[in-house]
Design a protein around this motif. Structure first.
Motif, PDB file in Angstrom:
ATOM      1  N   ILE A   8      29.416   1.673  17.865  1.00  0.00           N
ATOM      2  CA  ILE A   8      29.651   0.668  18.896  1.00  0.00           C
ATOM      3  C   ILE A   8      28.465   0.691  19.859  1.00  0.00           C
ATOM      4  CG2 ILE A   8      31.101   0.001  20.856  1.00  0.00           C
ATOM      5  CD1 ILE A   8      33.494   1.159  19.322  1.00  0.00           C
ATOM      6  N   TYR A   9      28.000  -0.489  20.235  1.00  0.00           N
ATOM      7  CA  TYR A   9      26.894  -0.644  21.170  1.00  0.00           C
ATOM      8  C   TYR A   9      27.379  -1.482  22.355  1.00  0.00           C
ATOM      9  CZ  TYR A   9      24.364   0.699  16.961  1.00  0.00           C
ATOM     10  OH  TYR A   9      23.927   1.365  15.828  1.00  0.00           O
ATOM     11  N   VAL A  19      30.509  -9.089  19.045  1.00  0.00           N
ATOM     12  CA  VAL A  19      29.665  -9.242  17.861  1.00  0.00           C
ATOM     13  C   VAL A  19      30.082  -8.188  16.843  1.00  0.00           C
ATOM     14  CG1 VAL A  19      27.306  -9.324  16.977  1.00  0.00           C
ATOM     15  CG2 VAL A  19      27.784 -10.082  19.328  1.00  0.00           C
ATOM     16  N   THR A  20      30.379  -8.623  15.632  1.00  0.00           N
ATOM     17  CA  THR A  20      30.782  -7.696  14.579  1.00  0.00           C
ATOM     18  C   THR A  20      29.801  -7.767  13.419  1.00  0.00           C
ATOM     19  OG1 THR A  20      32.196  -9.270  13.358  1.00  0.00           O
ATOM     20  CG2 THR A  20      33.201  -8.086  15.207  1.00  0.00           C
ATOM     21  N   CYS A  21      29.612  -6.626  12.771  1.00  0.00           N
ATOM     22  CA  CYS A  21      28.746  -6.553  11.593  1.00  0.00           C
ATOM     23  C   CYS A  21      29.449  -5.698  10.555  1.00  0.00           C
ATOM     24  CB  CYS A  21      27.378  -5.979  11.969  1.00  0.00           C
ATOM     25  SG  CYS A  21      26.147  -6.142  10.646  1.00  0.00           S
ATOM     26  N   ASP A  22      30.181  -6.347   9.673  1.00  0.00           N
ATOM     27  CA  ASP A  22      31.010  -5.648   8.688  1.00  0.00           C
ATOM     28  C   ASP A  22      30.178  -4.896   7.653  1.00  0.00           C
ATOM     29  OD1 ASP A  22      33.330  -6.727   9.860  1.00  0.00           O
ATOM     30  OD2 ASP A  22      33.218  -8.521   8.608  1.00  0.00           O
ATOM     31  N   SER A  58      22.654  -8.169  15.015  1.00  0.00           N
ATOM     32  CA  SER A  58      23.897  -7.974  15.768  1.00  0.00           C
ATOM     33  C   SER A  58      23.655  -7.202  17.057  1.00  0.00           C
ATOM     34  CB  SER A  58      24.917  -7.227  14.905  1.00  0.00           C
ATOM     35  OG  SER A  58      25.244  -7.957  13.754  1.00  0.00           O
ATOM     36  N   ILE A  59      22.896  -6.119  16.959  1.00  0.00           N
ATOM     37  CA  ILE A  59      22.646  -5.280  18.132  1.00  0.00           C
ATOM     38  C   ILE A  59      21.859  -6.053  19.188  1.00  0.00           C
ATOM     39  CG2 ILE A  59      21.438  -3.208  18.916  1.00  0.00           C
ATOM     40  CD1 ILE A  59      22.154  -2.022  16.074  1.00  0.00           C
ATOM     41  N   ALA A  60      20.853  -6.782  18.747  1.00  0.00           N
ATOM     42  CA  ALA A  60      20.053  -7.575  19.690  1.00  0.00           C
ATOM     43  C   ALA A  60      20.858  -8.737  20.258  1.00  0.00           C
ATOM     44  CB  ALA A  60      18.794  -8.091  18.999  1.00  0.00           C
ATOM     45  N   ILE A  70      30.129  -4.072  17.320  1.00  0.00           N
ATOM     46  CA  ILE A  70      30.618  -3.024  16.429  1.00  0.00           C
ATOM     47  C   ILE A  70      30.004  -3.224  15.053  1.00  0.00           C
ATOM     48  CG2 ILE A  70      32.759  -4.298  15.915  1.00  0.00           C
ATOM     49  CD1 ILE A  70      34.085  -1.476  15.550  1.00  0.00           C
ATOM     50  N   CYS A  71      29.445  -2.146  14.512  1.00  0.00           N
ATOM     51  CA  CYS A  71      28.819  -2.156  13.190  1.00  0.00           C
ATOM     52  C   CYS A  71      29.519  -1.125  12.301  1.00  0.00           C
ATOM     53  CB  CYS A  71      27.344  -1.781  13.281  1.00  0.00           C
ATOM     54  SG  CYS A  71      26.311  -2.960  14.168  1.00  0.00           S
ATOM     55  N   SER A  72      29.821  -1.494  11.087  1.00  0.00           N
ATOM     56  CA  SER A  72      30.326  -0.513  10.131  1.00  0.00           C
ATOM     57  C   SER A  72      29.254   0.536   9.876  1.00  0.00           C
ATOM     58  CB  SER A  72      30.706  -1.195   8.815  1.00  0.00           C
ATOM     59  OG  SER A  72      29.544  -1.672   8.162  1.00  0.00           O
ATOM     60  N   ASP A  73      29.671   1.709   9.414  1.00  0.00           N
ATOM     61  CA  ASP A  73      28.696   2.767   9.108  1.00  0.00           C
ATOM     62  C   ASP A  73      28.927   3.318   7.705  1.00  0.00           C
ATOM     63  OD1 ASP A  73      26.514   4.328   9.591  1.00  0.00           O
ATOM     64  OD2 ASP A  73      27.596   5.870  10.720  1.00  0.00           O
ATOM     65  N   PHE A  74      29.255   2.414   6.793  1.00  0.00           N
ATOM     66  CA  PHE A  74      29.440   2.797   5.392  1.00  0.00           C
ATOM     67  C   PHE A  74      29.144   1.571   4.525  1.00  0.00           C
ATOM     68  CE2 PHE A  74      33.449   1.540   7.279  1.00  0.00           C
ATOM     69  CZ  PHE A  74      33.990   0.627   6.386  1.00  0.00           C
TER      70      PHE A  74
END
Length: 246
Positions: A8-9, A19-22, A58-60, A70-74
């Motif tokens: 999470i950023y 903003v989501t990044c699956d 997404s982060i930017a 929120i970004c997945s990490d898998f």
């Protein structure tokens, strides 16, 4: 050892957007088959394992909108967080011509384990972020490959995906992007935007939140500079379109 399911950023940012990044990562956690799926590194770098460039955008974008990300990490090959729990493509055994050996003998018990380890924690965190204010707007960032194996090249620079159940934000966004003279804009391209049980369905359609899903062609967001530039371009457009809604 706990296996991280997400990053999470800007959790405390006040903005209305989420903003989501699956498909942010191509990481295979050590708890999954020893951290490998049995395919070549060059295949793990392809779109079959993640959405290249999407995390950086997404982060930017979250920073530009002063909103959390929120970004997945898998890797989506471990389990796809953008599928419903009962979707038969939740764990892929073959994707765009590549066999996934680490998934060949995955059974219901292993799928359940991966859900508990990764899928459900990601969705729980996403749900918590979305509920932080009553007027949350979800924008999901994905990327697509310029050409699938054996298929025609894809001409779109950007695609806006939406469900027929809620086009409030997406259709005005498409119209606004079509005003940009240098963009080829896809309307539910390169994919149809409604998949029952997917992340938008679960976190936006069911609770009635404004939402859209943005697909960027991954060769256009290959570098950090490209990713920041696209975020800087999209943020004011998204803000303008949302402000224009009744």
């Amino acid at each position: 050892m706990t296996t991280p399911a997400f990053q999470i950023y800007g959790e405390d940012r006040p903005g209305r957007w989420l903003v989501t990044c699956d498909h942010a990562s191509n990481r295979v956690p050590p708890a999954i088959n020893g951290g490998v799926l049995g395919i070549a590194p060059q295949d793990m770098a392809r779109h079959i394992a993640w959405d290249p460039g999407a995390a950086g955008v997404s982060i930017a974008l979250g920073a530009a909108l002063d909103s959390p990300v929120i970004c997945s990490d898998f890797s989506r090959l471990v389990i796809d967080p953008n599928r419903g729990e009962d979707d038969p493509t939740l764990v892929m055994r073959l994707y765009d011509g590549t066999i996934i050996p680490g998934n060949r003998y995955v059974d219901a018990a292993e799928i359940e384990r991966r859900k508990e380890l990764l899928y459900r924690p990601y969705h729980a965190a996403l749900a918590q972020l979305a509920a932080r204010r009553p007027d949350t707007v979800i924008v999901a960032i994905h990327s697509f490959t310029p050409c699938l194996r054996g298929r025609a090249p894809r001409p779109w620079h950007i695609g806006i995906l939406h469900s027929h159940l809620d086009t409030r934000l997406s259709l005005p966004l498409i119209a606004r992007l079509q005003q940009e003279p240098d963009l080829c804009v896809g309307d539910n391209q390169p994919y149809n935007g409604h998949l029952p049980g997917d992340a938008i369905d679960r976190h936006a359609l069911v609770p009635g939140r404004h939402n859209t899903l943005i697909e960027l062609r991954n060769d256009l967001i290959a570098t950090p500079a490209d990713q920041v530039a696209w975020a800087a371009r999209l943020a004011p457009i998204l803000t303008e379109v949302l402000a224009g809604l009744a």
